[in-house]
Each structure stands twice: as structure tokens, then as C-alpha cells.
Write a protein that holds these residues in place. Structure first.
Motif, mmCIF file in Angstrom:
data_model
loop_
_atom_site.group_PDB
_atom_site.id
_atom_site.type_symbol
_atom_site.label_atom_id
_atom_site.label_comp_id
_atom_site.label_asym_id
_atom_site.label_seq_id
_atom_site.Cartn_x
_atom_site.Cartn_y
_atom_site.Cartn_z
ATOM 1 N N ASP A 16 0.848 -1.188 0.000
ATOM 2 C CA ASP A 16 0.000 0.000 0.000
ATOM 3 C C ASP A 16 0.887 1.243 0.000
ATOM 4 O O ASP A 16 1.669 1.449 0.927
ATOM 5 C CB ASP A 16 -0.891 -0.008 1.240
ATOM 6 C CG ASP A 16 -1.852 1.151 1.282
ATOM 7 O OD1 ASP A 16 -2.140 1.725 0.213
ATOM 8 O OD2 ASP A 16 -2.335 1.484 2.379
ATOM 9 N N LYS A 18 0.278 4.246 0.633
ATOM 10 C CA LYS A 18 -0.300 5.333 1.424
ATOM 11 C C LYS A 18 0.783 6.063 2.235
ATOM 12 O O LYS A 18 1.554 5.433 2.950
ATOM 13 C CB LYS A 18 -1.358 4.756 2.366
ATOM 14 C CG LYS A 18 -2.087 5.780 3.179
ATOM 15 C CD LYS A 18 -3.122 5.107 4.047
ATOM 16 C CE LYS A 18 -3.843 6.113 4.906
ATOM 17 N NZ LYS A 18 -4.783 5.449 5.806
ATOM 18 N N ASN A 19 0.816 7.382 2.109
ATOM 19 C CA ASN A 19 1.702 8.280 2.868
ATOM 20 C C ASN A 19 3.187 8.080 2.602
ATOM 21 O O ASN A 19 4.009 8.552 3.390
ATOM 22 C CB ASN A 19 1.439 8.162 4.367
ATOM 23 C CG ASN A 19 0.045 8.586 4.743
ATOM 24 O OD1 ASN A 19 -0.502 9.526 4.170
ATOM 25 N ND2 ASN A 19 -0.546 7.896 5.697
#
Length: 53
Positions: A16, A18-19
């Protein structure tokens, strides 16, 4: 990409993203001296290896 990896016997690990840009900017841009984008790729790589940032 999955097909190419299968043909060349390379494992694929889904991560993932994400961020990753934020984490890369905060933790690794000054240490590594790289751009935010390279540091985000570094964070994705670390996640694939099982490290937690």
C-alpha cells in the motif's frame, strides 16, 4: 507486469503506497540527499521487505 515477473521468475509483493511521499520527505530526504520521489520509492521498498516506518 505480473506476467513479466512470472516469466522471469521474480516475486511480486503488493504494498500500500499510502503516505509514502510524506514519510520519505520527513525521514529520508536529508539523510539520503535524494528527491521526495526517490525517497517514497525507498519507503515502498522497505515496506515490501517488512520494515515499518
Amino acid at each position: 507486469m505480473k506476467r513479466k515477473c512470472l516469466m522471469n521468475e521474480v516475486d511480486v509483493i503488493k504494498v500500500d503506497p499510502k503516505n509514502t511521499s510524506r514519510i520519505g520527505k520527513e525521514k529520508y530526504t536529508k539523510i539520503k540527499g535524494l528527491s521526495v520521489h526517490y525517497c517514497a520509492a525507498y519507503v515502498i521498498n522497505r515496506r515490501g521487505m517488512g520494515f515499518v516506518d
